[in-house]
Structure formats: structure tokens, C-alpha cells
Design a protein around this motif. Sequence first.
Motif, PDB file in Angstrom:
ATOM      1  N   PHE A   1     -39.627  -7.407  17.835  1.00 47.65           N
ATOM      2  CA  PHE A   1     -40.753  -8.691  18.429  1.00 47.65           C
ATOM      3  C   PHE A   1     -40.154  -9.986  18.988  1.00 47.65           C
ATOM      4  CE2 PHE A   1     -44.011 -10.883  21.399  1.00 47.65           C
ATOM      5  CZ  PHE A   1     -44.373  -9.808  22.075  1.00 47.65           C
ATOM      6  N   VAL A   2     -40.097 -11.068  18.389  1.00 45.88           N
ATOM      7  CA  VAL A   2     -39.361 -12.253  18.248  1.00 45.88           C
ATOM      8  C   VAL A   2     -38.070 -12.460  19.006  1.00 45.88           C
ATOM      9  CG1 VAL A   2     -40.657 -13.460  16.730  1.00 45.88           C
ATOM     10  CG2 VAL A   2     -38.552 -12.530  16.294  1.00 45.88           C
ATOM     11  N   GLN A   3     -37.463 -11.005  18.916  1.00 47.53           N
ATOM     12  CA  GLN A   3     -35.898 -10.708  19.645  1.00 47.53           C
ATOM     13  C   GLN A   3     -36.284 -10.231  21.173  1.00 47.53           C
ATOM     14  OE1 GLN A   3     -32.629  -9.819  18.161  1.00 47.53           O
ATOM     15  NE2 GLN A   3     -33.174 -10.064  15.473  1.00 47.53           N
ATOM     16  N   THR A   4     -37.419 -10.610  21.256  1.00 44.98           N
ATOM     17  CA  THR A   4     -36.895  -9.960  23.249  1.00 44.98           C
ATOM     18  C   THR A   4     -36.674 -10.896  24.264  1.00 44.98           C
ATOM     19  OG1 THR A   4     -39.129  -9.999  23.189  1.00 44.98           O
ATOM     20  CG2 THR A   4     -39.244  -7.513  22.763  1.00 44.98           C
TER      21      THR A   4
ATOM     22  N   GLY B   1     -31.162  -9.199  29.426  1.00 48.61           N
ATOM     23  CA  GLY B   1     -30.042 -10.061  31.438  1.00 48.61           C
ATOM     24  C   GLY B   1     -31.597 -10.085  31.851  1.00 48.61           C
ATOM     25  N   THR B   2     -32.782 -10.426  31.855  1.00 49.42           N
ATOM     26  CA  THR B   2     -33.759 -10.682  32.314  1.00 49.42           C
ATOM     27  C   THR B   2     -33.702 -12.637  32.986  1.00 49.42           C
ATOM     28  OG1 THR B   2     -34.910  -9.609  30.217  1.00 49.42           O
ATOM     29  CG2 THR B   2     -36.234 -11.252  31.788  1.00 49.42           C
ATOM     30  N   ALA B   3     -34.138 -12.560  34.074  1.00 47.55           N
ATOM     31  CA  ALA B   3     -33.886 -13.911  35.149  1.00 47.55           C
ATOM     32  C   ALA B   3     -35.089 -13.955  35.710  1.00 47.55           C
ATOM     33  CB  ALA B   3     -32.447 -13.514  35.463  1.00 47.55           C
ATOM     34  N   VAL B   4     -35.552 -15.222  36.070  1.00 39.58           N
ATOM     35  CA  VAL B   4     -36.606 -15.184  36.945  1.00 39.58           C
ATOM     36  C   VAL B   4     -36.682 -16.246  37.294  1.00 39.58           C
ATOM     37  CG1 VAL B   4     -38.000 -14.096  35.656  1.00 39.58           C
ATOM     38  CG2 VAL B   4     -38.390 -16.391  35.301  1.00 39.58           C
TER      39      VAL B   4
ATOM     40  N   ILE C   1     -42.859  -8.764  35.343  1.00 40.48           N
ATOM     41  CA  ILE C   1     -41.409  -8.576  34.307  1.00 40.48           C
ATOM     42  C   ILE C   1     -41.188  -8.230  32.700  1.00 40.48           C
ATOM     43  CG2 ILE C   1     -40.252 -10.215  33.847  1.00 40.48           C
ATOM     44  CD1 ILE C   1     -38.969  -7.304  35.918  1.00 40.48           C
ATOM     45  N   ASN C   2     -42.345  -8.975  31.647  1.00 36.81           N
ATOM     46  CA  ASN C   2     -42.048  -8.646  31.077  1.00 36.81           C
ATOM     47  C   ASN C   2     -42.204  -7.676  30.096  1.00 36.81           C
ATOM     48  OD1 ASN C   2     -40.673 -11.096  30.639  1.00 36.81           O
ATOM     49  ND2 ASN C   2     -42.722 -12.002  29.929  1.00 36.81           N
ATOM     50  N   ALA C   3     -43.139  -6.755  30.871  1.00 38.69           N
ATOM     51  CA  ALA C   3     -43.292  -5.543  30.015  1.00 38.69           C
ATOM     52  C   ALA C   3     -42.034  -4.410  30.741  1.00 38.69           C
ATOM     53  CB  ALA C   3     -44.805  -4.775  30.961  1.00 38.69           C
ATOM     54  N   ALA C   4     -41.265  -4.771  31.097  1.00 40.21           N
ATOM     55  CA  ALA C   4     -40.340  -4.057  31.444  1.00 40.21           C
ATOM     56  C   ALA C   4     -38.930  -4.342  30.510  1.00 40.21           C
ATOM     57  CB  ALA C   4     -40.039  -3.942  32.992  1.00 40.21           C
ATOM     58  N   VAL C   5     -38.824  -5.576  30.275  1.00 40.54           N
ATOM     59  CA  VAL C   5     -38.320  -6.676  29.018  1.00 40.54           C
ATOM     60  C   VAL C   5     -38.733  -5.178  28.019  1.00 40.54           C
ATOM     61  CG1 VAL C   5     -37.406  -8.449  27.908  1.00 40.54           C
ATOM     62  CG2 VAL C   5     -37.896  -8.590  30.346  1.00 40.54           C
TER      63      VAL C   5
END
Lengths: 447, 447
Positions: free
Chosen positions: A418-421, B326-329, B402-406
Amino acid sequence: MNFVIIGGDAAGMSAASRAKRTMADLNVVVLEKTEDVSYSACGMPYNIADADRKIEDLVVRKAQVFRDKQGIDLLTGHIVEVIDRKNRTVSGTIQYSGKSFRYAFDHLLIATGGRPKIPALPGFELPGVLALKSLDDGRKIKDYIREHCVQKVVIIGMGYIGLEMAEALRERGIKVEMAKPGPDLLPWMPRDLAQAVEQELAANAVPLHLGCEITGIEETDGQLQVVCKDRMLKANLVLVAVGIQPNSEIAVDAGIETGIGNAIAVNRNMQTSDPAVYAAGDCADAFHVVTGEKTWIPLALRANRAGWAVADNVCGKPTELDGIAGTAVFKVFDLQVARTGLCVEESRSYGFEAVEVVIKSSSRAHNHPGATPILVHLVGEKKTGRLLGAQMVGHESAAHRINAAVVALHNKMTVADFVQTDLAYAPPFGPVWDPLLTAANQLLKRL
Amino acid sequence: MNFVIIGGDAAGMSAASRAKRTMADLNVVVLEKTEDVSYSACGMPYNIADADRKIEDLVVRKAQVFRDKQGIDLLTGHIVEVIDRKNRTVSGTIQYSGKSFRYAFDHLLIATGGRPKIPALPGFELPGVLALKSLDDGRKIKDYIREHCVQKVVIIGMGYIGLEMAEALRERGIKVEMAKPGPDLLPWMPRDLAQAVEQELAANAVPLHLGCEITGIEETDGQLQVVCKDRMLKANLVLVAVGIQPNSEIAVDAGIETGIGNAIAVNRNMQTSDPAVYAAGDCADAFHVVTGEKTWIPLALRANRAGWAVADNVCGKPTELDGIAGTAVFKVFDLQVARTGLCVEESRSYGFEAVEVVIKSSSRAHNHPGATPILVHLVGEKKTGRLLGAQMVGHESAAHRINAAVVALHNKMTVADFVQTDLAYAPPFGPVWDPLLTAANQLLKRL
């Protein structure tokens, strides 16, 4: 083919709509005891907060629409009394006419919901002692406040309904006191988090009477008094919010198995011990994705989802539900409270060697204007390193942040994974290390 | 043992601090070419928005603290020119004295970051044509606005830095126009979502010049003009925000391999093609958790996390990083824009048969006061049913949702599994079916 549904709220109407949409020639009969169907029960405190809003604003879809547009045989005021499993019929009485009815089913869904627990103590039957579960309960509370110019309410119980109602009533300028026998507010929380909730209640002038052993309610000169061992709490209205219980008696009478919390036991297909009889919504149990065991946490999303799953199974599309993570969020004035998974005590009761952490972070980046504190509590399992649960309290974003932990629980993630997310970061929305990641980094050191 | 670090921002100082904390006797030398270390680069637009705030407010920890409290040999104004891999030394020149220096290393970390791309066109070297990457860039922009009483800015580029700066400058009452050669704002977005961003910019009086082929910048009578094929855009200051490139030349000169986007290629341990030389931060590449392939998306969380991983590896605690999603907000005035994973075009370019959906939902429950629209775009893979990417735009909660999708992407979840997640629900925070779940339910039908 006849698909009969007992109960016309979240689970029942979700099942009815989806089944009819999937199989147009299916005969779908919904038997609802009240006159209200398909309403947002969770929205009631926010509706009650506004004297000018009608309680009927909470109706998502009117009975007429289900009947005329969707072709569902929706019958209100129909009280089902007997499920005859041998002959595959349900029968009962029509509320206003007193006439009896009987319907044959090929598939039956029990979606009878739950009802408030009312302590078996003197005075809880007095007028002005009310509880909140059905739309009609909401209507009664709203009417009572107006008709009796209520200026002071005592809420018995400090769960999320009690807390949401405290906010709603204060919004209307009504004085509120809360009382419960237990010594702790939100006992499933670490004290740091619970204290933040206590402070929010204090800041909004809601005194808490903890450890208050209630012996009854009395009426004197048109005023109510909640009688405790060591004090008396006066009120114009007493709200009883000590939890709910499942409406499972009709299933029990029919020989259908119940389990945890007396809820109707269902498998992953939502079938009861009789495969032709399904149960969904607040009357039914569920598997917990963390423990794999049965649990009973009656909430709206599960009810809707379970209703759909029943419809799919009835329509020949086999559907299983994994289960629930025990996610719950609520607002206490301007504070957001969120939880998912197991708390420490639950973890231990299921045999996990639980390790926990509480951290304080910020809702926005270092030095970003408007940042507010956010408290995060995580629980992990020593042996496997698995994440078991998360809780958050804060004035901003706690309710939405919890979902990252929810998805982690569904995937049985370890804290190390989880810490890598790659959680989102931008200064207006959080620190570089999301509060959940900061907590997970700390928890990892203890595992 | 000598651990030498080139570059003293996110990756470099994270590595230095963690390494020194883990191994007190490690000799940690940081060579930083500027005078600024450990600052929140992402916070610059919000600092620039406020004329009264010092740019130095963005410094997270002062150089002095690293030196005196943490025992890190932090040397600013030290420009490294040569990495001698054979002799395990780095050498260069001290900015102000002109003296040369040389340091021996056992482990080296290249954390040289990136720099803005500047088009090779006439006039981009003029005073008043500025870009934003380093703290000194931010300082220069702030000083230039003040000293030249800037009333009008043209921003070239419409990426997140350009958009955040548009908001910052409008906040100060400065007129802003934006220009780019391409025909679409945020071309990686479906048009419905991009239009919401366009509307937000229009509502804040920011005209967009799309498809505007820029041939150069001119200065006339102390005023700048961005010269396009079909128009001239006047400004007191031109901000060039067309992307960044990695500062990888020093690695290339030393024979270290680079890859995608000319970033320094690293394995999951952050090692370059020379195992004693690590790279982290904006100068280094990463694995993408969806494709498993290399990518270069320089962002702050990865830089911090990679810095820590390097420190752990140097200190003998082998650590691998999975990669990024590739998460960006980012915020565009009052609108939140969020993405993670692959967009449709990226999905197809990696050989996925991509299926997509766009839905409109609400930030709060049915009829709940203050609800605003929220648009969700999901991409899934036809063959496996896997979730490939998510995007959201809305005035409330998109950045955190968005974090749920991450987390789903990190777990390679299918859409069918994702729709079963027990996401949070309460009326002030969303509909019963979270907007992500509604989108996933729709996407599931198309898979």
C-alpha cells in the motif's frame, strides 16, 4: 414467472427495477407495508435540518413511475404476514381495507429492512419519544418539532444517526443533549480521533452525557424527562438512536435461517437457506472481505448492490457478491468521520495480531492556505503485514480519502504494498505523502 | 563510506535525510548547484498568487538544518560537471568562487531534476520571457511582476503548470491569455471533460488560443508580442510552460544509459546501468504499473519515494519500487482535474483493446444541498476486463476520489471486481453509488 418482493425501499426497488429491465415479461410484484417507496433514508437528517423542505423531497422515484413507466406491480399498504414456502405463496393484509391477499412466487425476495431498537424501559412509548428509520419516522419527527415548537431534544445514543441528528437539530436552533450508558464516544475509535469528534460537538454546543445509565422516560407538565441514575435530562422530544435490528421475524417464522445479529443468513448469491428465497438490504447479512466471515452492517450501498445481484440471479445471470469492507462515513457538523475494515478490538476478536498507528497530517500541502489537520488510524496484521482497517477524522477530505483504503482491503493488500501506491498529489489537495501513506509508512515500521 | 548526491531537492534531500538517519556514520555529501534546497516546487503557483508571501515560504527545511541538525554535508552553489565512473569521483566548479572541487563516492545518486523546455524560436531569450521550474524561476517571476507592474501575461502551453499559473495570475488581477499550437485543450481527455475545463477558464476570463502556431516573440516599446501565424498576442510577461525535460546530460556524458524521454534509465532498485550510480526524481524514468513498461512522468511523490528507496538500498536494505500509475491532479480555478493510468490513446498504443465510458454524476446525494456535477471517464481492456485508467473533473472531491482507482490499478483489478468495492457513502459526500462505481457499472456493460 413470478418474482415477488417484500419491501419497497433500496434493496427491493433496486431488484424490481433491474429484474423488469432485464426480463420484460417477468411478473414483478412488490409488497410494501407503508405508502413510501424508494427514498433516501440516509438523507433524512439533512432534510429535517431544513424546516422548509418537504420530507417527500427524499423520494428518488415515485410509486406511480414504477407502476406506469416500468410495469412493476407495486402494491403499498400491503403487510405480508406469512411466507408459505411449501406452496410458494406469501399472504397478508391490506392496511386500509383490512382485506387479505395472497401471491404465488417462483422467486421471492425478502427486503424487509430494519427497525430501530427501542429499550424495554418505562416511558419509551410516550408521545414525543421518537426514533428515525423509515420516511414516516422522519415525517413524524418533523411534524412533532413544528406542532410542539420543540426547543430542546435529548438524543439517546451516539452512533452516526444520533450524531447526524444532533447537527440537524442544532441547524434549526434547537438545543441538543446526547446521552448513552457506555463510557466512550465512538468506542471503536482510538481516543485521539474520538476526541476530535467530541471537540466538534462541544464547539457546536452539544453536551455529551457519557456513562449515563438510563432508567426510563417520564412526562411531567407536558415536558419529557430522561431519567438517569445520577441526573435528569429535560426535553420536548427524545430521539432514540441506539441502533437498529433486522426485520427478520417473517423469515424465522417460515423456517429460514438467521445468523449474526438475527439477520437473515444469505450466501454470496443472496440466497437464504431456501434457494428460491433471497434476502437483501438491512434485513440480511453479508460476508466481510477482511475476515471472510459473516457480518451484519446494514448500509445503503450494500442494499442497492444486493438488490441488483438478486435481480441478476432471478433473471438467470448468476451473480456473486464478494462482500463488504465495513465502510462507513458520516459528518458531524463540519467534521468528516470515515472508517473501513476492522478496528483494533474487532481485529483481535477475529484472531489477528493487530498493530496500530495514529498519525496527524494535513488536508493540504505544507504552508498551503486553508490546510486543516487530518487524523489517520491504521490497523495491520503482524504476521502477514496485511492492512486490516483504516479510520480518518478531519474537516476536509476524510470521507473521500478513505476509499483508497477500501480498495486496498478488497485486494487484501499488505501495508508494504500500500505504501507504494501512486496516490494523487497537488498542494491544494494534500501533502506530497498523502495522509494515508504517511500513516502506512509509520505502520510499516511497527509490523 | 561516501554517499554523494547531485541535486538537493525532493529526491536528493529525501535520500540524504533517510540515509543519514539509517546509518549515522555514513558520509553524506549533497552537491546542489543553486542556493535553494528542499522546497515545494508544486506550491509555487499558489505562492505567486499571493504578492505578500515570500517565495522562501516554500522551503520545507533550511540548508542549515540539514547541516547542523542532520550532519549532512550539504554544499550549495556546487555545479557538478563530470562523473568519473572509473575513479568513482565527481568534480565541478563552485559557483561564486570559481574554484574546482572533487569528491570520491562509493554510491552516487543523480537527482538533477528537470528543466523547462524552451522552443528554439526567436525571442524566447528576451527579458520577460520566463519559465517555472526551480524556486529561482518562481522568484524571478514574482520579482518581474512587481518590478514591471505586469498587467497582462501570455502563457504558452496549456498543461497543468500553465493552468495553475493562469489561476495564480488571475488571482492577482493580471489579465491572462493562453496559446498553444495543438487544436485541443488537454488532448488526453475525452472532449466532455476537457470542455468542463474550458468553461471554467472562460468563466474566469482566460481566453484560449488553440491551434495557434507560434513563430517567435518580439519586443516593441518595452512590450512583448507573441507572434503567431494568424495573430499577435501582446503581454508584459510571457510564461513558457510547454513541458520539461530531464537534466540527464551529465549521466549521458558518463556513459550511463537513458531511455524514454531522455530520462536516466533505472531498474526497480533505482540503479542506473552502473549499479553504483542511482538516479531518482525528475531526471529518472520509472515502470508504469498498468503497462509494466518504462515511462517518464516526473512528479513529486515519485521523487520523494525514489529518494527513500535509494537511501535504503545504499544502507543495505534492498528495496524495489513497483512503479507509478501516472496519477496527476490539479486545480483549475475552482475545478478539480484528476487522472490515473492510461488514457484511451495510450491504451491503444500499448496494444490494449480499449473500451471507454464517460458518465455524469453528482458530488453529493440526490437533492442534497450544494451538489455539483462530476464527470468520470474510465478505460477498460476488452479482453481481460481490466481497468486501465480513470479521469475525473468536478468542483468538489474529484482529486480525492481518483485514489480509489489508483489503488485498483496497482492491484490490476478488473472492472467487474472494482464495481463490488464498498466505497463510502453518506449524502453530503456523494450518491449511494459513488461516481466511480456508476462509471464502472456502465463500463462493465461495454466490456
